[in-house]
Design a protein around this motif. Structure first.
Motif, short mmCIF file in Angstrom:
data_model
loop_
_atom_site.label_atom_id
_atom_site.label_comp_id
_atom_site.label_asym_id
_atom_site.label_seq_id
_atom_site.Cartn_x
_atom_site.Cartn_y
_atom_site.Cartn_z
N THR A 240 0.81 -1.22 0.00
CA THR A 240 0.00 0.00 0.00
C THR A 240 0.84 1.27 0.00
N ASP A 241 2.18 1.13 0.09
CA ASP A 241 3.04 2.31 0.07
C ASP A 241 4.48 1.88 -0.21
N TYR A 242 5.39 2.85 -0.16
CA TYR A 242 6.81 2.60 -0.40
C TYR A 242 7.61 2.52 0.90
N LEU B 73 -9.90 -2.81 -10.68
CA LEU B 73 -10.48 -1.55 -10.18
C LEU B 73 -10.46 -0.51 -11.29
N ASP B 74 -11.50 0.33 -11.35
CA ASP B 74 -11.43 1.44 -12.28
C ASP B 74 -10.58 2.55 -11.66
N ALA B 75 -10.35 3.62 -12.40
CA ALA B 75 -9.40 4.65 -11.96
C ALA B 75 -9.85 5.31 -10.67
N ASP B 76 -11.13 5.60 -10.53
CA ASP B 76 -11.62 6.25 -9.31
C ASP B 76 -11.48 5.34 -8.09
N ALA B 77 -11.84 4.08 -8.25
CA ALA B 77 -11.74 3.14 -7.14
C ALA B 77 -10.28 2.92 -6.75
N ASP C 218 -9.06 5.95 -4.77
CA ASP C 218 -9.58 5.92 -3.40
C ASP C 218 -8.82 4.90 -2.55
N ALA C 219 -8.57 3.73 -3.12
CA ALA C 219 -7.94 2.65 -2.36
C ALA C 219 -6.47 2.93 -2.07
N PHE C 220 -5.80 3.64 -2.97
CA PHE C 220 -4.35 3.81 -2.83
C PHE C 220 -3.93 5.26 -2.67
N ALA C 221 -4.85 6.10 -2.23
CA ALA C 221 -4.52 7.52 -2.03
C ALA C 221 -3.33 7.70 -1.10
N GLY C 222 -3.22 6.86 -0.08
CA GLY C 222 -2.12 6.99 0.88
C GLY C 222 -0.76 6.69 0.29
N SER C 223 -0.73 5.97 -0.83
CA SER C 223 0.56 5.64 -1.45
C SER C 223 1.16 6.80 -2.22
N ALA C 224 0.37 7.85 -2.43
CA ALA C 224 0.79 8.94 -3.32
C ALA C 224 1.64 10.00 -2.63
N ASP C 225 1.88 9.87 -1.33
CA ASP C 225 2.69 10.85 -0.61
C ASP C 225 4.17 10.52 -0.81
N LEU C 226 4.67 10.75 -2.02
CA LEU C 226 6.04 10.40 -2.35
C LEU C 226 7.04 11.29 -1.61
N ALA D 50 0.08 13.95 -6.82
CA ALA D 50 -0.67 12.75 -6.45
C ALA D 50 -1.67 12.30 -7.52
N VAL D 51 -2.48 13.21 -8.03
CA VAL D 51 -3.55 12.80 -8.95
C VAL D 51 -2.99 12.17 -10.23
N PRO D 52 -2.10 12.84 -10.96
CA PRO D 52 -1.58 12.20 -12.18
C PRO D 52 -0.75 10.95 -11.89
N TRP D 53 -0.09 10.93 -10.72
CA TRP D 53 0.68 9.74 -10.38
C TRP D 53 -0.23 8.54 -10.19
N LEU D 54 -1.33 8.70 -9.47
CA LEU D 54 -2.26 7.61 -9.26
C LEU D 54 -2.87 7.14 -10.58
N VAL D 55 -3.18 8.08 -11.46
CA VAL D 55 -3.72 7.71 -12.77
C VAL D 55 -2.72 6.87 -13.54
N SER D 56 -1.45 7.29 -13.51
CA SER D 56 -0.41 6.56 -14.24
C SER D 56 -0.16 5.19 -13.65
N CYS D 57 -0.16 5.10 -12.32
CA CYS D 57 0.00 3.79 -11.66
C CYS D 57 -1.14 2.85 -12.02
N HIS D 58 -2.35 3.39 -12.05
CA HIS D 58 -3.51 2.57 -12.39
C HIS D 58 -3.36 1.97 -13.77
N VAL D 59 -2.94 2.78 -14.73
CA VAL D 59 -2.76 2.28 -16.09
C VAL D 59 -1.67 1.20 -16.12
N GLN D 60 -0.60 1.41 -15.38
CA GLN D 60 0.47 0.42 -15.33
C GLN D 60 -0.04 -0.91 -14.78
#
Length: 255
Positions: A98-100, A151-155, A158-166, A132-142
């Protein structure tokens, strides 16, 4: 004896492939000034770091130290430049991560190992980051491409928002790794030439850096239509081998 080590250790989906492609394309130019090490040159270490990110065991962290020490035996320049996002472990979303947070112990262990091998070495860690927003979008596509994400992009966001605090993870690495410098480079601020500040941190001259031409962006996002097709394919019940073939066809079409 190596005097300066710059380690670009991720994070995923922050322009890393473009940076690495540019390094590879200019390896001959840089060779008299720096020893460039990419993932293919340190497969053992990258496999060990990814394994530790899954298990978090002392045994696997010991393997990271072993592979790091083995790698250091091959350094043949005053300056070494390393780059692989695998050095921070698996991308969040893989293997229930769920994070790094694994990157903290990984950086500390490798720093201690290389400091023991070369007591006077100057070590700099570099982490490329992204909003955070573009990073999560890019991770989802990967994940759609590689891991049969359903999961779709929105889900996913939501599920991985905490992982975006790089930046937050980089700050924790900075607090833990007191015997090295830790820098972050935001993709948004350095998109045109992400490698240039990394080379500068390696002490390479401005006149040399001017001859390094950035390559076009790699792994760009596919169209919304293709993303929808990938998601539908992942949610289907086709066998894994047929899924992989179909997914590869979609990837080729989007490149």
């Amino acid at each position: 004896m190596v005097q300066r080590l710059v380690v670009h250790a991720g994070f995923h989906k922050t322009g890393t492939t473009t940076l690495q492609n540019t390094l590879a394309a200019h390896r001959d130019l840089l060779r008299p000034h720096a020893h460039v090490i990419l993932r293919a040159d340190m497969k053992g270490l990258c496999e060990a770091t990814r394994a530790y990110s899954k298990t978090r065991t002392d045994f696997d962290l010991g393997l990271v130290a072993y592979e790091a020490a083995l790698l250091a035996e091959g350094w043949d320049s005053d300056t070494v430049l390393m780059s692989s996002e695998d050095l921070s472990g698996h991308m969040p979303g893989r293997h229930d991560l769920t994070d790094y947070s694994a990157a903290i112990a990984l950086a500390a262990t490798m720093t201690d190992t290389w400091r023991a091998a070369c007591p006077d070495i100057e070590i700099t860690w570099v982490y490329t980051t992204r909003a955070a927003v573009p990073w999560l979008v890019s991770c989802h596509v990967q994940h759609l491409r590689a891991a049969r994400m359903t999961l779709d992009a929105d889900a996913y966001a939501d599920a991985f928002a905490g992982s975006a605090d790089l930046e937050g993870i980089a700050a924790r690495i900075r607090d833990r790794v007191v015997d090295a410098d830790v820098h972050t480079l935001a993709l948004e601020a350095h998109r045109d030439n992400l490698l240039e500040p990394v080379l500068a941190l390696g002490g390479l001259s401005e006149s040399l850096r001017m001859h390094v031409t950035p390559l076009p962006p790699a792994n760009t996002s596919p169209s919304a239509e293709t993303i929808a097709e990938m998601l539908a394919l992942n949610r289907s019940d086709i066998p894994q081998n047929k899924w992989r073939a179909a997914q590869n066809a979609l990837n080729r079409r989007s490149n």
